[in-house]
Design a protein around this motif. Structure first.
Motif, PDB file in Angstrom:
ATOM      1  N   MET A   1      25.350  49.678 -14.771  1.00  0.00           N
ATOM      2  CA  MET A   1      25.204  49.014 -13.478  1.00  0.00           C
ATOM      3  C   MET A   1      25.995  47.716 -13.488  1.00  0.00           C
ATOM      4  O   MET A   1      26.339  47.178 -14.537  1.00  0.00           O
ATOM      5  CB  MET A   1      23.729  48.717 -13.197  1.00  0.00           C
ATOM      6  N   LYS A   2      26.309  47.206 -12.294  1.00  0.00           N
ATOM      7  CA  LYS A   2      27.016  45.949 -12.145  1.00  0.00           C
ATOM      8  C   LYS A   2      26.025  44.804 -11.966  1.00  0.00           C
ATOM      9  O   LYS A   2      24.937  44.975 -11.403  1.00  0.00           O
ATOM     10  CB  LYS A   2      27.940  46.001 -10.928  1.00  0.00           C
ATOM     11  N   GLU A  19      29.936  44.811 -16.067  1.00  0.00           N
ATOM     12  CA  GLU A  19      29.140  46.024 -16.271  1.00  0.00           C
ATOM     13  C   GLU A  19      28.025  45.697 -17.246  1.00  0.00           C
ATOM     14  O   GLU A  19      28.253  45.063 -18.277  1.00  0.00           O
ATOM     15  CB  GLU A  19      30.020  47.140 -16.829  1.00  0.00           C
ATOM     16  N   GLU A  22      21.471  49.198 -18.132  1.00  0.00           N
ATOM     17  CA  GLU A  22      20.342  49.284 -17.212  1.00  0.00           C
ATOM     18  C   GLU A  22      19.064  48.816 -17.913  1.00  0.00           C
ATOM     19  O   GLU A  22      18.882  49.048 -19.116  1.00  0.00           O
ATOM     20  CB  GLU A  22      20.172  50.719 -16.708  1.00  0.00           C
ATOM     21  N   ARG A  33      16.068  49.453  -7.176  1.00  0.00           N
ATOM     22  CA  ARG A  33      17.498  49.456  -6.851  1.00  0.00           C
ATOM     23  C   ARG A  33      17.693  48.403  -5.772  1.00  0.00           C
ATOM     24  O   ARG A  33      17.299  48.571  -4.626  1.00  0.00           O
ATOM     25  CB  ARG A  33      17.918  50.840  -6.345  1.00  0.00           C
ATOM     26  N   GLU A  70      13.112  52.872  -7.451  1.00  0.00           N
ATOM     27  CA  GLU A  70      13.830  53.996  -8.045  1.00  0.00           C
ATOM     28  C   GLU A  70      12.996  54.718  -9.107  1.00  0.00           C
ATOM     29  O   GLU A  70      13.051  55.943  -9.227  1.00  0.00           O
ATOM     30  CB  GLU A  70      15.135  53.497  -8.661  1.00  0.00           C
ATOM     31  N   ALA A  99      21.848  41.565  -9.744  1.00  0.00           N
ATOM     32  CA  ALA A  99      22.267  42.819 -10.367  1.00  0.00           C
ATOM     33  C   ALA A  99      21.892  43.979  -9.453  1.00  0.00           C
ATOM     34  O   ALA A  99      21.125  43.819  -8.507  1.00  0.00           O
ATOM     35  CB  ALA A  99      21.604  42.986 -11.739  1.00  0.00           C
ATOM     36  N   GLN A 100      22.433  45.144  -9.758  1.00  0.00           N
ATOM     37  CA  GLN A 100      22.147  46.307  -8.934  1.00  0.00           C
ATOM     38  C   GLN A 100      20.719  46.816  -9.121  1.00  0.00           C
ATOM     39  O   GLN A 100      20.164  47.436  -8.210  1.00  0.00           O
ATOM     40  CB  GLN A 100      23.147  47.424  -9.242  1.00  0.00           C
ATOM     41  N   LYS A 101      20.139  46.549 -10.287  1.00  0.00           N
ATOM     42  CA  LYS A 101      18.779  47.010 -10.551  1.00  0.00           C
ATOM     43  C   LYS A 101      18.007  45.932 -11.311  1.00  0.00           C
ATOM     44  O   LYS A 101      18.595  45.127 -12.033  1.00  0.00           O
ATOM     45  CB  LYS A 101      18.780  48.304 -11.374  1.00  0.00           C
TER      46      LYS A 101
END
Length: 324
Positions: A1-2, A19, A22, A33, A70, A99-101
């Protein structure tokens, strides 16, 4: 994830879009998410290294965000996959909300009203809990009291204004621009004052019919605390939410009026207080209280967002990052 990773403390250039691994889900956790994250001024202090409690490096900033569930830990109840939520946590599992998650414990996740956007949801957490903690646990606000909110156009102040009005208070709010003053009137302030004008508090005696102010929510104590003491009613309460330096005051005023001066830090909120405040915040959101989002950047533009936060400007709500 980014996500955004900080490997050394410094200026905004240390916010690197990279990057990342997770986060790992625990039995009492939820994996969110994220669709948006809110930026708090304290995150700029931490990033620069000018803060009392610093995280271990490397770290991902952020405590507020909103998104969709998620994954759910096996011990978690009351949530389902795909549900819209917002989060407010000081302890992500190795990652914050830039962050994305994010994985966080169930006590840091709250249902997001359907009528609210993810960007608005990302602006709720720290600002909303701070405003409620200041008004209820610290100031013990009562219906009919006169509340002065210094710096009310920011993320905390704009929510504190709405929450105080919801409690039946008369609110006098300050901002540093005509745009900010107009926003405060639109949010329901009874009177607005431009704190960049000299002697802007001179009419408070008239506005309070000679009584003075019952409660002050103070965002910049090092500049305003002595002036706050001057305009307080007897047995008034000052709650210090923000401060950026030293100030000399005359304690005699606090003695004569029996004024209480209370500092607060959101990290000191107990689990019991957080539970109470979550119910208060949920009720407020269902009655029309909404955070104000001033400007939106992408996650990759976190550097620009931090630079905007620390500029000397009149805030008009919260700065938010959207997340792809």
């Amino acid at each position: 994830m980014k996500g955004i990773q900080v490997s050394s403390f410094g200026e905004s250039h240390v916010l690197n879009y990279v990057e990342m691994d997770e986060p790992v889900l625990g039995d009492n956790d939820l994996c969110i998410r994220l669709k948006a994250t809110g930026i708090n001024p304290v995150e700029t202090y931490i990033r620069s290294g000018n803060y009392a409690a610093l995280p271990s490096l490397p770290y991902t900033p952020g405590s507020d965000g909103a998104g969709v569930i998620e994954k759910i830990g096996k011990n978690v109840q009351g949530f389902h996959i795909g549900e819209r939520v917002y989060v407010s946590t000081l302890t992500g599992h190795g990652t914050g909300t830039y962050a994305q998650k994010i994985v966080c414990d169930v006590g840091s996740v709250y249902h997001l009203p359907e009528e609210m956007s993810f960007e608005e949801g990302a602006a709720i957490g720290s600002s909303g809990f701070t405003a409620i903690q200041a008004l209820h646990q610290k100031a013990r606000i009562q219906p009919g009291e006169i509340v002065l909110i210094h710096g009310a156009s920011g993320g905390v102040g704009s929510l504190a204004l709405q929450l105080a009005k919801l409690c039946g208070s008369k609110v006098i709010a300050t901002a540093g621009s005509e745009q900010g003053l107009a926003m405060l009137l639109a949010l329901g302030a009874d009177h607005v004052l431009n704190h960049r004008e000299p002697d802007y508090l001179q009419n408070l005696s008239f506005l309070t019919e000679g009584k003075g102010v019952d409660v002050v929510i103070e965002m910049l104590a090092n500049r305003n605390l002595q002036n706050d003491l001057d305009v307080m009613a007897k047995e008034g309460r000052i709650v210090i939410v923000g401060n950026r330096g030293d100030i000399e005051i005359n304690p005699r005023l606090a003695m004569n009026k029996e004024i209480q001066i209370t500092g607060m830090l959101l990290a000191n909120m107990t689990p019991e207080q957080k539970g109470q405040n979550a119910h208060r915040l949920n009720a407020a959101l269902t009655h029309g209280v909404k955070p104000i989002v001033e400007q939106i950047f992408s996650l990759a533009e976190a550097k620009l967002a931090h630079e905007m936060v620390i500029k000397q400007r009149g805030s008009l709500g919260k700065i938010v990052l959207t997340i792809d």
